[in-house]
Scaffold this motif. Sequence first.
Motif, PDB file in Angstrom:
ATOM      1  N   PRO A 126       0.862  -1.466   0.037  1.00  0.00           N
ATOM      2  CA  PRO A 126      -0.327   0.015  -0.041  1.00  0.00           C
ATOM      3  C   PRO A 126       0.764   1.089  -0.038  1.00  0.00           C
ATOM      4  O   PRO A 126       2.092   1.203   0.755  1.00  0.00           O
ATOM      5  N   VAL A 127       0.160   2.128  -0.810  1.00  0.00           N
ATOM      6  CA  VAL A 127       0.794   3.275  -0.612  1.00  0.00           C
ATOM      7  C   VAL A 127       1.104   4.098   0.541  1.00  0.00           C
ATOM      8  O   VAL A 127       2.892   4.107   0.532  1.00  0.00           O
ATOM      9  N   PRO A 128       0.984   4.448   0.985  1.00  0.00           N
ATOM     10  CA  PRO A 128       1.561   4.773   3.019  1.00  0.00           C
ATOM     11  C   PRO A 128       2.613   3.841   3.212  1.00  0.00           C
ATOM     12  O   PRO A 128       4.222   4.407   3.657  1.00  0.00           O
ATOM     13  N   GLN A 129       2.903   2.728   3.525  1.00  0.00           N
ATOM     14  CA  GLN A 129       4.232   1.955   3.683  1.00  0.00           C
ATOM     15  C   GLN A 129       4.929   1.928   2.787  1.00  0.00           C
ATOM     16  O   GLN A 129       6.221   2.167   3.077  1.00  0.00           O
ATOM     17  N   PHE A 130       4.458   1.784   1.002  1.00  0.00           N
ATOM     18  CA  PHE A 130       5.945   2.010   1.535  1.00  0.00           C
ATOM     19  C   PHE A 130       6.377   3.553   0.432  1.00  0.00           C
ATOM     20  O   PHE A 130       7.702   3.169   1.125  1.00  0.00           O
ATOM     21  N   ILE A 131       5.652   4.155   1.037  1.00  0.00           N
ATOM     22  CA  ILE A 131       6.166   5.915   1.994  1.00  0.00           C
ATOM     23  C   ILE A 131       6.794   5.451   2.447  1.00  0.00           C
ATOM     24  O   ILE A 131       8.105   6.351   2.068  1.00  0.00           O
ATOM     25  N   TRP A 132       6.416   5.124   3.578  1.00  0.00           N
ATOM     26  CA  TRP A 132       7.364   4.739   5.018  1.00  0.00           C
ATOM     27  C   TRP A 132       8.951   4.056   4.804  1.00  0.00           C
ATOM     28  O   TRP A 132       9.585   4.269   4.993  1.00  0.00           O
ATOM     29  N   ALA A 133       8.705   2.973   3.789  1.00  0.00           N
ATOM     30  CA  ALA A 133      10.155   2.018   3.832  1.00  0.00           C
ATOM     31  C   ALA A 133      10.951   2.882   2.745  1.00  0.00           C
ATOM     32  O   ALA A 133      12.193   2.807   3.107  1.00  0.00           O
ATOM     33  N   VAL A 134      10.904   3.804   1.686  1.00  0.00           N
ATOM     34  CA  VAL A 134      11.211   4.504   0.984  1.00  0.00           C
ATOM     35  C   VAL A 134      11.739   5.834   2.050  1.00  0.00           C
ATOM     36  O   VAL A 134      13.147   5.932   1.430  1.00  0.00           O
ATOM     37  N   ASN A 135      11.849   6.098   2.478  1.00  0.00           N
ATOM     38  CA  ASN A 135      12.011   7.566   3.901  1.00  0.00           C
ATOM     39  C   ASN A 135      12.831   6.663   4.573  1.00  0.00           C
ATOM     40  O   ASN A 135      13.504   7.504   4.849  1.00  0.00           O
ATOM     41  N   GLN A 136      12.284   5.740   5.197  1.00  0.00           N
ATOM     42  CA  GLN A 136      13.054   4.817   5.875  1.00  0.00           C
ATOM     43  C   GLN A 136      14.617   4.512   5.116  1.00  0.00           C
ATOM     44  O   GLN A 136      15.547   4.577   5.791  1.00  0.00           O
ATOM     45  N   ALA A 137      14.239   3.729   4.127  1.00  0.00           N
ATOM     46  CA  ALA A 137      15.724   3.521   3.833  1.00  0.00           C
ATOM     47  C   ALA A 137      17.175   4.595   3.345  1.00  0.00           C
ATOM     48  O   ALA A 137      18.005   4.956   3.153  1.00  0.00           O
ATOM     49  N   SER A 138      16.443   5.566   3.286  1.00  0.00           N
ATOM     50  CA  SER A 138      16.380   6.976   2.481  1.00  0.00           C
ATOM     51  C   SER A 138      17.228   7.628   3.993  1.00  0.00           C
ATOM     52  O   SER A 138      18.586   7.726   3.553  1.00  0.00           O
ATOM     53  N   ALA A 139      16.543   7.707   5.110  1.00  0.00           N
ATOM     54  CA  ALA A 139      17.298   7.933   5.970  1.00  0.00           C
ATOM     55  C   ALA A 139      18.226   7.804   6.499  1.00  0.00           C
ATOM     56  O   ALA A 139      19.272   7.973   6.637  1.00  0.00           O
ATOM     57  N   ASP A 140      18.306   5.919   6.532  1.00  0.00           N
ATOM     58  CA  ASP A 140      19.607   5.388   6.938  1.00  0.00           C
ATOM     59  C   ASP A 140      20.519   4.842   5.670  1.00  0.00           C
ATOM     60  O   ASP A 140      22.090   5.544   6.495  1.00  0.00           O
ATOM     61  N   LEU A 141      20.525   5.448   4.512  1.00  0.00           N
ATOM     62  CA  LEU A 141      21.692   5.870   3.717  1.00  0.00           C
ATOM     63  C   LEU A 141      22.265   7.347   3.950  1.00  0.00           C
ATOM     64  O   LEU A 141      23.237   7.309   3.332  1.00  0.00           O
ATOM     65  N   GLN A 142      21.374   7.745   3.849  1.00  0.00           N
ATOM     66  CA  GLN A 142      22.303   9.286   4.333  1.00  0.00           C
ATOM     67  C   GLN A 142      22.528   9.178   5.147  1.00  0.00           C
ATOM     68  O   GLN A 142      23.694   9.948   5.591  1.00  0.00           O
ATOM     69  N   LYS A 143      23.009   8.652   6.555  1.00  0.00           N
ATOM     70  CA  LYS A 143      23.815   8.641   7.672  1.00  0.00           C
ATOM     71  C   LYS A 143      24.737   7.568   6.916  1.00  0.00           C
ATOM     72  O   LYS A 143      26.146   7.917   7.875  1.00  0.00           O
ATOM     73  N   GLN A 144      24.967   7.173   5.514  1.00  0.00           N
ATOM     74  CA  GLN A 144      26.072   6.983   5.711  1.00  0.00           C
ATOM     75  C   GLN A 144      26.975   7.758   4.549  1.00  0.00           C
ATOM     76  O   GLN A 144      27.807   7.259   3.851  1.00  0.00           O
ATOM     77  N   GLY A 145      26.700   8.722   4.478  1.00  0.00           N
ATOM     78  CA  GLY A 145      26.871   9.671   3.267  1.00  0.00           C
ATOM     79  C   GLY A 145      26.435   8.968   1.804  1.00  0.00           C
ATOM     80  O   GLY A 145      27.033  10.210   0.997  1.00  0.00           O
ATOM     81  N   LYS A 146      25.089   8.319   1.719  1.00  0.00           N
ATOM     82  CA  LYS A 146      24.853   8.970   0.225  1.00  0.00           C
ATOM     83  C   LYS A 146      23.198   8.640   0.188  1.00  0.00           C
ATOM     84  O   LYS A 146      22.862   9.454   0.969  1.00  0.00           O
ATOM     85  N   ARG A 147      23.272   9.532  -0.948  1.00  0.00           N
ATOM     86  CA  ARG A 147      21.687  10.523  -1.086  1.00  0.00           C
ATOM     87  C   ARG A 147      20.914  10.171  -2.099  1.00  0.00           C
ATOM     88  O   ARG A 147      21.386   8.980  -2.895  1.00  0.00           O
ATOM     89  N   VAL A 148      19.636   9.838  -1.841  1.00  0.00           N
ATOM     90  CA  VAL A 148      18.854   9.011  -2.586  1.00  0.00           C
ATOM     91  C   VAL A 148      18.422  10.790  -3.772  1.00  0.00           C
ATOM     92  O   VAL A 148      17.839  11.186  -3.003  1.00  0.00           O
ATOM     93  N   GLY A 149      18.176  10.167  -4.727  1.00  0.00           N
ATOM     94  CA  GLY A 149      17.547  11.692  -5.810  1.00  0.00           C
ATOM     95  C   GLY A 149      16.768  10.631  -6.327  1.00  0.00           C
ATOM     96  O   GLY A 149      16.754   9.501  -6.978  1.00  0.00           O
ATOM     97  N   TRP A 150      15.881  11.687  -7.378  1.00  0.00           N
ATOM     98  CA  TRP A 150      14.886  10.731  -8.335  1.00  0.00           C
ATOM     99  C   TRP A 150      15.343  11.836  -9.866  1.00  0.00           C
ATOM    100  O   TRP A 150      15.094  13.004 -10.098  1.00  0.00           O
ATOM    101  N   THR A 151      15.694  10.650 -10.572  1.00  0.00           N
ATOM    102  CA  THR A 151      15.687  11.961 -11.903  1.00  0.00           C
ATOM    103  C   THR A 151      16.567  10.387 -12.941  1.00  0.00           C
ATOM    104  O   THR A 151      16.148   9.413 -12.764  1.00  0.00           O
ATOM    105  N   PRO A 152      14.931  11.067 -14.240  1.00  0.00           N
ATOM    106  CA  PRO A 152      15.774  10.353 -15.450  1.00  0.00           C
ATOM    107  C   PRO A 152      17.059   9.648 -16.032  1.00  0.00           C
ATOM    108  O   PRO A 152      17.970  10.783 -15.006  1.00  0.00           O
ATOM    109  N   MET A 153      17.779   8.309 -16.796  1.00  0.00           N
ATOM    110  CA  MET A 153      18.410   7.883 -15.748  1.00  0.00           C
ATOM    111  C   MET A 153      18.470   7.420 -17.585  1.00  0.00           C
ATOM    112  O   MET A 153      17.961   6.532 -18.212  1.00  0.00           O
ATOM    113  N   PRO A 154      19.738   7.868 -17.914  1.00  0.00           N
ATOM    114  CA  PRO A 154      20.024   7.479 -19.674  1.00  0.00           C
ATOM    115  C   PRO A 154      20.366   5.249 -19.565  1.00  0.00           C
ATOM    116  O   PRO A 154      20.900   5.213 -18.432  1.00  0.00           O
TER     117      PRO A 154
END
Length: 527
Positions: free
Chosen positions: A266-294
Amino acid sequence: MAKEFYVTKTAPIVETPKGKLRGFHYDGVDHFYGIRYAKAKRFQMPEPVAPWEGVKDAGSYGMICPVLNEPMPTGEVQTPHRFWPSSEHCQYLNVWTSSCDPAAKKPVMFWIHGGGYAAGSSIEQVCYDGFNLAKLDDVVVVSVNHRLNAFGYMDMSAFGEKYKNSVNVGMADLVEALRWVRDNIACFGGDPDNVTIFGQSGGGGKVTVLGQIPEAEGLFHKMIVMSGVIPGGLLDGTCDPKEFALAVLGKLNIPEQDAEKLEKVPVPQFIWAVNQASADLQKQGKRVGWTPMPNDYYVCDPLEGDFTKHSLNIPTLVGTVFAEFGMPQDYGDRAQLTTEQREKYVKEYYGEEGGQKILDAFRKAYPNTNEVYAVDLDGMFLPLTVEYVKKKGKEASAPVYNYIFAKIYDYDGGAAAWHCADIPYFFHNGAFIPICHQKGWEKLDSLMSSCFVNFARTGDPNVPGLPQWDACEGGDMVTMVLDDQCYTQKNMQDELLPLIKEYKPPFRFEFKAKDDDDEESGSAWVF
């Protein structure tokens, strides 16, 4: 005087190739809202809608794409916004037209909203309304919703062939919407052979990307990029796509071999997981970005590779605004500053040496503008915009035009044009936006909308009331300065821009996770 309104059992109804749609008529314009142009499963390519029986209602805006974090409403005086319900099934568009006669063959202006690749919607800003362009300028306006953030740009290609283009499905939605325009817009009085795509900020970026997608070839005929040549590192992620996907799966206790189950979370749980994973990676100095990729679908950023052949054959109009995300300094009432005070503040900001150089170059480029505004000059979008315009102007067979919106507003002691400040005028919607109501606004509103409309109609932005506006050719850059007094400058950035890049303090967006305990934390509306 009363304005005509009607919506009956029989009008206004348009019969499209897939079925009938009923909108409403108001003050000379037929409005059709919330038209479904495609459907798609999560992470997968869009598909056209199936035919239907009867008459579908087109009187309500369609759902917009969910955002990952609700922004805090701020700066509404400068950029008024609207909120709307969301769904990941957000492939809806809106149409404004003054005639549904297929013989009308009006130019079509296809609007792509801003918000980076993560936020925004077709109705997010009050000034996105297409009514005045349809009524006053005789064009058909289309605005479109499409998938964003993790719904439109999460790379799941490591988990199966059906996800091979998941990182670009947000762009694929736009291509499908353009196919809808090709197949349906004549029913709304539009000319499918004269479609202009235009967008601002992230929407302008999407315009440049569409020029690099072979499947979009032939679906549009002119391009307008507004503050949309976005620095590559600004929105890109720095972590491995599969690493991020695995982190999301881990938050939901889904094994890697069952990654397909992520489609049904479900959308709320998906968004929660995306945000939690993003926050964990950010603490490691890694950033999640949203852009098209070649990949096989999207060729490349034209500043990192080559323009596609079809992009070089399309008339292009590219511009920025004076300050964009410049951080205004508090100098009191700027209009009352003496020349000595202006020079003092510029030198304090840039340093004695840099300040004097910038003052000299600024006075040449902006002879009608108070020098203190040199501290607000954009150094984020402008450098790559100049590179884009000069490169395309040198290589293209079609004309390339450039502008900068440089208006100074009587607001809070004086404010130079900010990110989004140009949109109301280009939409002929200054009347809707209180802050636009400054001395002479009607003239600027008419001039700026007219130049966009004439460009959409003919590929040439020249209109009565503007000085001659030449295309950029052979590496030279002719800029139309849109202000209370409009004028053109040739290569106006060649001296000033390198100085801004050298001396201006750096500015970067902050990518911080929201503190759930602070209702006033989180990002502001900036697009």
